[in-house]
Write an enzyme that holds these catalytic residues in place. Structure first.
Site, mmCIF file in Angstrom:
data_model
loop_
_atom_site.group_PDB
_atom_site.id
_atom_site.type_symbol
_atom_site.label_atom_id
_atom_site.label_comp_id
_atom_site.label_asym_id
_atom_site.label_seq_id
_atom_site.Cartn_x
_atom_site.Cartn_y
_atom_site.Cartn_z
ATOM 1 C CD GLU A 312 17.643 -1.960 44.533
ATOM 2 O OE1 GLU A 312 16.700 -1.449 45.154
ATOM 3 O OE2 GLU A 312 18.744 -1.405 44.421
ATOM 4 C CG ASP A 316 21.613 -2.284 43.008
ATOM 5 O OD1 ASP A 316 21.388 -1.131 43.427
ATOM 6 O OD2 ASP A 316 21.083 -3.298 43.508
ATOM 7 C CB SER A 585 17.828 1.545 45.900
ATOM 8 O OG SER A 585 16.939 0.701 46.560
ATOM 9 C CG ASP A 626 29.307 17.489 58.227
ATOM 10 O OD1 ASP A 626 28.347 16.696 58.216
ATOM 11 O OD2 ASP A 626 29.587 18.225 59.189
ATOM 12 C CB ILE A 627 25.178 16.141 54.224
ATOM 13 C CG1 ILE A 627 25.964 15.371 53.156
ATOM 14 C CG2 ILE A 627 23.883 16.723 53.645
ATOM 15 C CD1 ILE A 627 26.447 16.191 51.984
ATOM 16 N N GLY A 645 28.870 17.518 61.595
ATOM 17 C CA GLY A 645 29.245 16.250 62.219
ATOM 18 C C GLY A 645 28.200 15.189 61.906
ATOM 19 C CG ASP A 647 23.292 14.523 60.094
ATOM 20 O OD1 ASP A 647 22.695 13.731 59.336
ATOM 21 O OD2 ASP A 647 24.127 15.362 59.668
#
Ligand SMILES: *[C@@H]1O[C@H](CO)[C@@H](O)[C@H](O)[C@H]1NC(C)=O
Ligand SMILES: *[C@@H]1O[C@H](CO)[C@@H](O)[C@H](O)[C@H]1NC(C)=O
Ligand SMILES: *[C@@H]1O[C@H](CO)[C@@H](O)[C@H](O)[C@H]1NC(C)=O
Ligand SMILES: *[C@@H]1O[C@H](CO)[C@@H](O)[C@H](O)[C@H]1NC(C)=O
Ligand SMILES: *[C@@H]1O[C@H](CO)[C@@H](O)[C@H](O)[C@H]1NC(C)=O
Ligand SMILES: *[C@@H]1O[C@H](CO)[C@@H](O)[C@H](O)[C@H]1NC(C)=O
Ligand SMILES: *[C@@H]1O[C@H](CO)[C@@H](O)[C@H](O)[C@H]1NC(C)=O
Ligand SMILES: *[C@@H]1O[C@H](CO)[C@@H](O)[C@H](O)[C@H]1NC(C)=O
Ligand SMILES: *[C@@H]1O[C@H](CO)[C@@H](O)[C@H](O)[C@H]1NC(C)=O
Ligand SMILES: *[C@@H]1O[C@H](CO)[C@@H](O)[C@H](O)[C@H]1NC(C)=O
Length: 668
Positions: A312, A316, A585, A626-627, A645, A647
């Site tokens: 992690e 990061d 993550s 937008d995906i 839009g 989701d």
């Protein structure tokens, strides 16, 4: 048992026998709910001479809690005249503080019973009165009996009572008294002797819901760090630049000393040599040795040797530093090793000690019937197994941006715990801090084995929302992916690695609807449009009440996530080797780092940080990509579907940096 008289007044007004039968002027203020956890075993009466720290939580200013959302939207809604006019920490404390009447009434009551000499202090956040008393004084004040309670599993001992009383006219001014029904730890040698060496069982917190980011060993490493044709195999800094349309800053750019990007870690640690390998092979502009500033919380330490590096932390910093360099990062390494690695099952809470460290007033803050950290859920310091210092309160200033890639499920923690914590995220937003949180890696479900076998609710069919994601006052980030054969010049899709390939467990982007928090006003239109135009094919329920229905998700809960960013096949070094990692993550630090850059530009233009960004994003979805392709499977379903839009899979979409920058620079 004989009682000492500690003051004449007390003797006159509060005869000893009255403890069992309180005077008619008194009412029961709190009573133990016996249906609660059976973890603690009641033992002996507490010795009368034992000195205990007493805390009286004053009834909070109810108007403040009611108005808090309005205050936050005042400084973060783009059409508000007060946009960007964040509050100082003092202003926040004053706004939420109890009224003068409350403070005076309670002080007068304590003095009338215990005598004027009792030294009563008013805590920094003004929400508590604190004083020391012997157990017998406290028993007399509250007409209560205190007993030791022991937890066999953790070996912990606390003192508490089954019920206590206060005068009728005081009841409305007091939220909560500790020790009371809620116990406190008292480190007296007597207690400790008896609680030593009991059975213990393992546990783990950290990662999202205890899940570390996913990684696999030894894939092929891209040979050319600026090559974009391999972004469907491994995501490098160059791939992210192409996806979200930004350039690295000049390594010699002048940067604000007040705009370091904050990253939360717990029980997972970065290794400098891994960072160096990454900088060397994937960037041309970051020198070896570049590292975060350590803000160590309650004994948290980093870095570690390469062989102990954590997936992690490495991830990061390998994502955020290349995006913001030469801006700096601040590492909030939280909790000593004992608690960070699970405290042998004695902790289940998360983030409270971190929030204490960046806002001293939170250490004793009272809201939703919970005050300060929860000794049954949170670490308690000093820790005989680790960090010997006091709980750290308000020792660090919160950074403008904080990224958190840890969390649990809502069902893992009591609702009041989450509500109080959420209120703190709101206060940080009021002060201009943006919080980004990974939305979780198990789609609409939970971690397998958490509750039911598949981690879902009721009989393993109801969707399980993630925490702290469901708090409406922070920004949740879901994960997208560049699928094999696709390029960074095409739209991304939601992550789905259902078969667990290339990772060991199934992975889909966390999303859904909270069972605890209602839909916030800024999100209401987006959610109703989704339901109207792309109604999910599942039965639902209302107000978080799934029992007794056949519903699978809460129709009037806060929607998760808000936005998304890439979270699969991320190039990293881990424990000396090149590898790929995935998970939301990764998505949170990517999005957070871009907002950190926006803050830098605003600071240059003489403006403040953007703070809580959701109201702006939902008013201006055009600044995101937008995906529209993909789902987030879980609980034996396909989960929800991406749609034009907002989701509950990828939120409003991924960052379009130039558009975001332009809009946020245009705001005051
Ligand atoms: C690396 O890739 C970039 C972009 O495709 C290209 O311009 C450059 O020539 C490549 N470098 C080498 C050494 O192949
Ligand atoms: C940074 O913050 C400090 C204290 O808040 C302030 O005095 C200083 O002017 C700030 N520096 C810049 C470059 O904004
Ligand atoms: C930076 O560190 C990496 C990894 O240890 C090493 O391979 C590289 O030679 C170093 N670069 C410099 C300039 O020291
Ligand atoms: C960088 O990549 C090259 C292969 O392109 C490899 O030989 C070298 O060991 C890598 N450096 C580090 C520090 O991993
Ligand atoms: C790293 O390894 C060295 C040598 O084995 C050891 O002395 C040191 O304590 C280790 N450091 C950490 C932080 O574990
Ligand atoms: C947790 O408990 C186990 C079993 O009793 C013990 O072996 C281990 O050392 C403990 N871990 C810590 C960090 O106290
Ligand atoms: C549903 O019922 C179970 C079992 O009785 C209980 O543990 C759970 O708290 C209930 N959940 C809700 C949301 O009421
Ligand atoms: C779960 O409960 C719902 C509603 O009570 C019921 O319709 C469904 O058949 C149950 N599913 C399983 C797998 O038991
Ligand atoms: C790293 O690579 C080396 C050499 O291939 C291997 O021996 C070692 O097990 C790898 N370490 C990890 C943590 O995968
Ligand atoms: C849509 O997503 C699926 C995975 O859910 C992926 O296989 C497919 O390539 C994506 N389609 C496009 C057009 O990106």
């Amino acid at each position: 048992m004989r009682f000492l008289l500690f003051s004449l007044l007390a003797a006159a007004v509060e005869p000893v026998v009255s403890r069992a039968v309180p005077p008619a002027s008194h009412v029961v203020h709190e009573k133990r709910d016996f249906t609660g956890s059976g973890r603690w075993t009641k033992r002996d009466r507490v010795a009368p001479h034992l000195k205990v720290p007493v805390r009286i939580g004053l009834a909070q200013n109810k108007k403040a809690l009611e108005r808090a959302q309005e205050w936050l939207l005042d400084v973060s809604h783009p059409s508000s005249e007060k946009y960007g006019q964040h509050w100082s920490q003092e202003e926040v404390i004053d706004a939420f503080a109890p009224t003068e009447d409350t403070v005076t009434a309670v002080q007068d009551w304590i003095s009338s019973v215990l005598g004027e000499k009792t030294k009563i202090t008013h805590t920094d956040n003004k929400a508590w009165l604190a004083f020391d008393a012997s157990t017998q004084e406290l028993e007399s004040l509250l007409h209560a009996e205190y007993h030791e309670h022991h937890d066999e599993a953790s070996g912990k001992a606390i003192i508490s009572c089954d019920q206590y009383h206060v005068p009728k006219h005081i009841s409305e001014h007091v939220d909560y008294i500790t020790p009371g029904v809620k116990g406190i730890h008292v480190y007296s040698s007597e207690l400790r002797k008896r609680s030593e060496s009991r059975g213990r069982h393992g546990g783990h917190r950290g990662g999202h819901g205890g899940q570390p980011p996913k990684h696999r060993p030894a894939p092929m490493m891209p040979q050319n760090s600026s090559e974009l044709s391999t972004c469907d195999v491994a995501i490098t800094p160059a791939c992210l630049q192409a996806l979200y349309h930004f350039e690295p800053l000049s390594p010699h750019a002048e940067v604000s000393p007040n705009n370091s990007m904050g990253i939360f870690e717990e029980g997972d640690f970065y290794a400098q040599q891994d960072l160096n390998s990454f900088f060397t092979n994937f960037t041309s502009y970051i020198p070896n040795g570049t590292h975060p500033t350590l803000d160590s919380i309650d004994g948290g330490q980093a870095p570690v040797n390469t062989s102990d590096a954590g997936g992690e932390s490495n991830l990061d910093f390998m994502l955020s530093i290349p995006i913001i360099y030469p801006q700096t990062t601040t590492l909030y390494q939280t909790d000593d090793l004992y608690y960070a690695e699970g405290g042998n099952g004695s902790t289940g809470g998360i983030f409270n000690t971190f929030l204490d460290a960046i806002d001293g007033s939170y250490c004793t803050y009272s809201a939703y019937g919970e005050t300060g950290d929860d000794p049954g859920l949170d670490p308690t310091y000093p820790d005989p197994n680790g960090y010997q210092g006091q709980l750290m309160c308000g020792v660090y200033k919160p950074t403008n941006v904080i990224s958190i890639s840890y969390g649990e499920q809502e069902q893992d923690l009591p609702a009041y715990y989450q509500e109080r914590q959420c209120n703190e995220f709101l206060k940080l937003g009021l002060q201009g801090t943006s919080i980004f949180v990974a939305s979780g890696d198990t789609g609409v479900g939970g971690i397998p084995g958490d509750g039911t076998a598949n981690g879902c609710l009721r009989n393993g069919t109801v969707f399980s929302p993630t925490q702290p994601n469901s708090c409406p006052w922070l920004t949740n980030v879901g994960a997208t992916k560049v699928y094999p054969g696709r390029t960074v010049f095409e739209p991304e899709s939601a992550v789905v690695d259902l078969a667990g390939h290339p990772y060991s467990s199934a992975f889909s982007s966390g999303g859904g609807f909270s069972n605890i928090f209602p839909i916030p006003s800024y999100q209401a239109d987006a959610i109703s449009t989704y339901f109207a135009d792309y109604n999910p094919p599942y039965p639902y329920y209302y107000n978080g009440q799934y029992n007794g229905t056949d519903g699978l998700y809460n129709r009037n809960g806060r929607g998760i996530p808000d936005v998304a960013a890439n979270g699969d096949n991320i190039a990293v070094y881990l424990e000396g080797n090149f590898t790929l990692e995935g998970g939301t993550s990764a998505s949170s630090p990517i999005f957070a780092a871009l907002v950190n850059r926006i803050n830098e530009e605003r600071i240059k233009a003489g403006k403040g940080s953007v703070g809580f960004i959701n109201p702006v994003l939902y008013q201006h979805p055009e600044i995101l990509n937008d995906i529209v392709n993909g789902t987030n499977p879980g609980c034996g379903t396909d989960g929800f579907s991406c749609a034009p839009g907002w989701d509950p899979v990828t939120g409003l979409g991924t960052p379009n940096y130039p558009k975001m920058l332009k809009l946020f620079l245009s705001l005051p």
